[in-house]
Scaffold this motif. Structure first.
Motif, PDB file in Angstrom:
ATOM      1  N   VAL A  19       0.792  -1.177  -0.065  1.00 45.62           N
ATOM      2  CA  VAL A  19      -0.029  -0.175  -0.017  1.00 45.62           C
ATOM      3  C   VAL A  19       1.018   1.320   0.050  1.00 45.62           C
ATOM      4  CG1 VAL A  19      -1.695   1.048   1.112  1.00 45.62           C
ATOM      5  CG2 VAL A  19      -2.076  -1.108   1.233  1.00 45.62           C
ATOM      6  N   PHE A  22       2.365   1.626  -3.341  1.00 46.11           N
ATOM      7  CA  PHE A  22       1.398   2.183  -4.289  1.00 46.11           C
ATOM      8  C   PHE A  22       1.237   3.605  -4.321  1.00 46.11           C
ATOM      9  CE2 PHE A  22      -3.211   3.245  -4.533  1.00 46.11           C
ATOM     10  CZ  PHE A  22      -3.314   3.101  -5.943  1.00 46.11           C
ATOM     11  N   ARG A  26       1.975   6.625  -6.874  1.00 42.76           N
ATOM     12  CA  ARG A  26       0.915   7.236  -7.452  1.00 42.76           C
ATOM     13  C   ARG A  26       0.974   8.849  -7.448  1.00 42.76           C
ATOM     14  NH1 ARG A  26      -4.064   6.288  -9.110  1.00 42.76           N
ATOM     15  NH2 ARG A  26      -5.720   7.584  -8.744  1.00 42.76           N
ATOM     16  N   MET A  38      -8.147   8.229  -5.935  1.00 50.53           N
ATOM     17  CA  MET A  38      -8.364   6.810  -6.803  1.00 50.53           C
ATOM     18  C   MET A  38      -9.080   7.016  -7.778  1.00 50.53           C
ATOM     19  SD  MET A  38      -6.838   4.712  -4.718  1.00 50.53           S
ATOM     20  CE  MET A  38      -5.519   6.196  -4.563  1.00 50.53           C
ATOM     21  N   TYR A 144      -7.122   0.763   4.000  1.00 50.43           N
ATOM     22  CA  TYR A 144      -5.697   0.501   3.802  1.00 50.43           C
ATOM     23  C   TYR A 144      -5.288  -0.082   5.213  1.00 50.43           C
ATOM     24  CZ  TYR A 144      -6.655   3.232  -0.641  1.00 50.43           C
ATOM     25  OH  TYR A 144      -6.896   3.400  -1.522  1.00 50.43           O
ATOM     26  N   ASP A 184      -3.606  -7.972  -3.253  1.00 54.10           N
ATOM     27  CA  ASP A 184      -2.725  -8.016  -4.366  1.00 54.10           C
ATOM     28  C   ASP A 184      -3.415  -8.072  -5.640  1.00 54.10           C
ATOM     29  OD1 ASP A 184      -0.259  -7.231  -3.191  1.00 54.10           O
ATOM     30  OD2 ASP A 184       0.136  -9.397  -2.759  1.00 54.10           O
ATOM     31  N   SER A 187      -5.636  -4.887 -10.453  1.00 53.21           N
ATOM     32  CA  SER A 187      -6.653  -3.885 -11.091  1.00 53.21           C
ATOM     33  C   SER A 187      -6.386  -3.110 -12.406  1.00 53.21           C
ATOM     34  CB  SER A 187      -6.716  -2.534 -10.038  1.00 53.21           C
ATOM     35  OG  SER A 187      -7.449  -1.766 -10.503  1.00 53.21           O
ATOM     36  N   LEU A 190      -6.494   0.917 -12.090  1.00 56.00           N
ATOM     37  CA  LEU A 190      -5.592   1.252 -11.710  1.00 56.00           C
ATOM     38  C   LEU A 190      -4.217   1.043 -12.341  1.00 56.00           C
ATOM     39  CD1 LEU A 190      -6.816   1.566  -7.903  1.00 56.00           C
ATOM     40  CD2 LEU A 190      -6.619   3.564  -9.793  1.00 56.00           C
ATOM     41  N   ASP A 193      -1.270  -3.927  -8.775  1.00 58.72           N
ATOM     42  CA  ASP A 193      -1.870  -5.008  -7.792  1.00 58.72           C
ATOM     43  C   ASP A 193      -2.341  -4.287  -6.565  1.00 58.72           C
ATOM     44  OD1 ASP A 193      -1.264  -6.942  -9.588  1.00 58.72           O
ATOM     45  OD2 ASP A 193       0.213  -7.825  -8.562  1.00 58.72           O
ATOM     46  N   TYR A 194      -3.484  -4.083  -6.397  1.00 56.21           N
ATOM     47  CA  TYR A 194      -4.315  -3.236  -5.511  1.00 56.21           C
ATOM     48  C   TYR A 194      -4.601  -3.986  -4.086  1.00 56.21           C
ATOM     49  CZ  TYR A 194      -7.352   0.575  -3.824  1.00 56.21           C
ATOM     50  OH  TYR A 194      -7.787   1.608  -3.099  1.00 56.21           O
ATOM     51  N   ASN A 195      -4.318  -3.440  -2.920  1.00 56.36           N
ATOM     52  CA  ASN A 195      -4.659  -3.977  -1.580  1.00 56.36           C
ATOM     53  C   ASN A 195      -5.547  -2.980  -0.950  1.00 56.36           C
ATOM     54  OD1 ASN A 195      -2.659  -6.176  -0.833  1.00 56.36           O
ATOM     55  ND2 ASN A 195      -1.643  -4.964  -2.189  1.00 56.36           N
TER      56      ASN A 195
END
Length: 244
Positions: A19, A22, A26, A38, A144, A184, A187, A190, A193-195
């Motif tokens: 996270v 990420f 970002r 987001m 998160y 993970d 996505s 985005l 690999d999103y958490n």
């Protein structure tokens, strides 16, 4: 892969280091609001509309003719410092992402009553802050965090408030019967690999009862319409909590 990383019901830990990475990646100065809210497409205008909508909601909940000592947990680029500028007696914003803190300071030059500090919400250093606070904002952060991280956050907040405080808590939640965890998750929107942990409203209200026992819910509702990006399984909900 997809089914293994989209987990319904079961309490599963996410990788908070992923996270952090990420959010570091970002960071963007081209459209900072979209980067912290987001939006995969920074030009679709949804971030701006969501911000306006949420500000209208908060305006209806608070008396913005008075000044508040504010603690903003997970402040990003200081969105709420800008939204509430005329109602700030003192503002402390913390965020674990140094890039956002550095940029937020640039956006509020010379504002002696507005401070931004790089700090984790799970390891709040009270001696670096300026309590007591009349208003605490926890906005889009707990999705998160793992469950065990919520207790130290809420207890730290409760220890730093003024005699008649308010907490504005807004979070992305599951609108199903049980939570949804993305671990993970690949996505496409985005491109990462999103958490995230989308808890139910009832789960959060149980946390409030347990870890914020001196507060009660004054108002709560969903925030997102279809036009603002509401999804089939998730939405955003706000709670305004006041001391009993």
């Amino acid at each position: 892969m997809k089914s293994e990383s989209r987990i319904y019901g079961t309490q599963t830990k996410i990788n908070t280091e992923n996270v952090h990475a990420f959010y570091e990646s970002r960071f963007s100065t081209e459209n900072p609001l979209a980067s912290v809210m987001m939006r995969a497409n920074p030009d679709d205008g949804i971030a701006e509309l969501r911000n306006q909508n949420e500000m209208q909601v908060l305006s209806s909940l608070l008396d913005l003719s008075q000044s508040y000592r504010i603690f903003d947990v997970g402040c990003g680029l200081g969105r709420w410092a800008g939204n509430l500028a005329d109602s700030i007696a003192l503002y402390d914003g913390i965020d674990f992402t140094q890039n956002y803190v550095t940029e937020a300071r640039k956006l509020f030059p010379g504002a002696e009553n507005v401070r931004f500090t790089q700090m984790s919400a799970t390891d709040i250093q009270v001696d670096q802050l300026h309590p007591p606070y009349d208003l605490v904002i926890i906005n889009g952060l707990c999705v998160y965090l793992n469950d065990e991280d919520l207790q130290p956050l809420f207890e730290a907040v409760a220890s730093m408030v003024s005699p008649n405080p308010q907490i504005y808590f807004r979070e992305s939640i599951s609108i199903m019967e049980s939570r949804l965890t993305l671990k993970d998750f690949p996505s496409e929107e985005l491109a990462v690999d999103y958490n995230a942990v989308y808890r139910t409203a009832q789960e959060y209200e149980t946390f409030f009862q347990k870890h914020l026992p001196d507060f009660q819910i004054q108002q709560t509702d969903l925030l997102l319409t279809k036009e603002l990006g509401a999804r089939e399984e998730t939405n955003q909900r706000f709670w305004l909590l006041k001391s009993k």
